[in-house]
Structure formats: structure tokens, C-alpha cells
Design a protein around this motif. Sequence first.
Motif, PDB file in Angstrom:
ATOM      1  N   ASP A   1      -2.160  -3.799  11.070  1.00 43.75           N
ATOM      2  CA  ASP A   1      -1.646  -2.692  11.048  1.00 43.75           C
ATOM      3  C   ASP A   1      -2.379  -1.805  12.110  1.00 43.75           C
ATOM      4  OD1 ASP A   1       0.011  -3.010   9.015  1.00 43.75           O
ATOM      5  OD2 ASP A   1      -0.909  -1.924   7.460  1.00 43.75           O
ATOM      6  N   PHE A   2      -3.678  -1.888  12.347  1.00 42.54           N
ATOM      7  CA  PHE A   2      -4.427  -1.425  13.242  1.00 42.54           C
ATOM      8  C   PHE A   2      -5.688  -2.198  13.903  1.00 42.54           C
ATOM      9  CE2 PHE A   2      -3.223   1.873  10.324  1.00 42.54           C
ATOM     10  CZ  PHE A   2      -2.529   2.633  10.926  1.00 42.54           C
TER      11      PHE A   2
ATOM     12  N   VAL B   1      -8.983  -1.844  15.640  1.00 45.39           N
ATOM     13  CA  VAL B   1     -10.114  -0.771  15.593  1.00 45.39           C
ATOM     14  C   VAL B   1     -11.256  -1.640  16.588  1.00 45.39           C
ATOM     15  CG1 VAL B   1     -11.820   0.565  14.182  1.00 45.39           C
ATOM     16  CG2 VAL B   1      -9.328   0.246  13.393  1.00 45.39           C
TER      17      VAL B   1
ATOM     18  N   ILE C   1      -0.621  -6.184  16.875  1.00 44.95           N
ATOM     19  CA  ILE C   1      -0.025  -5.104  15.971  1.00 44.95           C
ATOM     20  C   ILE C   1       1.265  -5.348  15.596  1.00 44.95           C
ATOM     21  CG2 ILE C   1       0.624  -2.571  16.266  1.00 44.95           C
ATOM     22  CD1 ILE C   1      -2.419  -3.011  16.777  1.00 44.95           C
TER      23      ILE C   1
ATOM     24  N   ASN D   1       5.720  -0.887   9.721  1.00 42.08           N
ATOM     25  CA  ASN D   1       4.321   0.147   9.436  1.00 42.08           C
ATOM     26  C   ASN D   1       4.359   0.380   7.816  1.00 42.08           C
ATOM     27  OD1 ASN D   1       3.539   1.291  11.955  1.00 42.08           O
ATOM     28  ND2 ASN D   1       5.666   1.701  12.055  1.00 42.08           N
TER      29      ASN D   1
ATOM     30  N   ASN E   1       1.326   2.164  13.049  1.00 39.46           N
ATOM     31  CA  ASN E   1       0.296   1.106  13.640  1.00 39.46           C
ATOM     32  C   ASN E   1       0.102   1.277  14.997  1.00 39.46           C
ATOM     33  OD1 ASN E   1       1.010   0.106  11.166  1.00 39.46           O
ATOM     34  ND2 ASN E   1       2.228  -1.597  11.717  1.00 39.46           N
TER      35      ASN E   1
ATOM     36  N   ILE F   1      -7.099   1.897  17.647  1.00 37.69           N
ATOM     37  CA  ILE F   1      -7.930   2.958  17.532  1.00 37.69           C
ATOM     38  C   ILE F   1      -9.283   2.555  17.865  1.00 37.69           C
ATOM     39  CG2 ILE F   1      -9.270   4.404  15.819  1.00 37.69           C
ATOM     40  CD1 ILE F   1      -7.010   3.924  13.583  1.00 37.69           C
TER      41      ILE F   1
ATOM     42  N   TYR G   1      -6.555   7.307  19.371  1.00 39.17           N
ATOM     43  CA  TYR G   1      -5.521   6.671  18.693  1.00 39.17           C
ATOM     44  C   TYR G   1      -4.363   6.448  19.524  1.00 39.17           C
ATOM     45  CZ  TYR G   1      -1.486   6.235  15.516  1.00 39.17           C
ATOM     46  OH  TYR G   1      -0.443   6.196  15.271  1.00 39.17           O
TER      47      TYR G   1
END
Length: 92
Positions: free
Chosen positions: A16-17, A19, A37, A41, A47, A50, A89
Motif C-alpha cells: 500500500d505504501f 516508506v 505500489i 486501496n 496508496n 511516504i 506524501y
Amino acid sequence: MSAEHLRGEDEHELFDFVVCRAVMSLPDLVKVVRKNISKMNNNALANGLICLKGGDIADEIRRFHNIVEVTEISSFFHEDWFTDKHVIYLPL
């Protein structure tokens, strides 16, 4: 839910993310992680990526100006070290 600690080039699963602490330009980072990704969602936040970046990021975010969200870390931490640090983001 899972978390991985790998170089973006070496990861092939969907998340989803992503980071990260960005050590390359944002456009280059997007090229590396976009494949990871998930299109599905599952969260209130779409998504995407970050990342923590420091310094002048104006040129890096220009291409994404209509969708990127930048939060100044100094709004949470008042020590001098955080003055030019940002959380970015970018929905992907």
C-alpha cells in the motif's frame, strides 16, 4: 500486514505504501518504487510513497505539484536539525 527493508530495485512485491528516507531525487525514486505500489486501496489515504527528505525540494516536487503533500517536520519538532526536513506524501 508486512514490512520489508530492501533496496527499491530489489523488491518486487506490492504494498500500500513505500516508506523511505529518500537519498535520490523524488522523480528517480518514483521510477524505482512505482512498480511496488498496489492498485487496490485499503486505507483512507491513497496508496503511494511516504518519504523523508531534507533541503530545498522545490525542483523535485514541481512535476507532482498537483498531488504531492509536503509536511514540514519543524511543525512537530522544534530543534534546529529539523528546520529543512520534510515528510513527502505522493499518491501513486
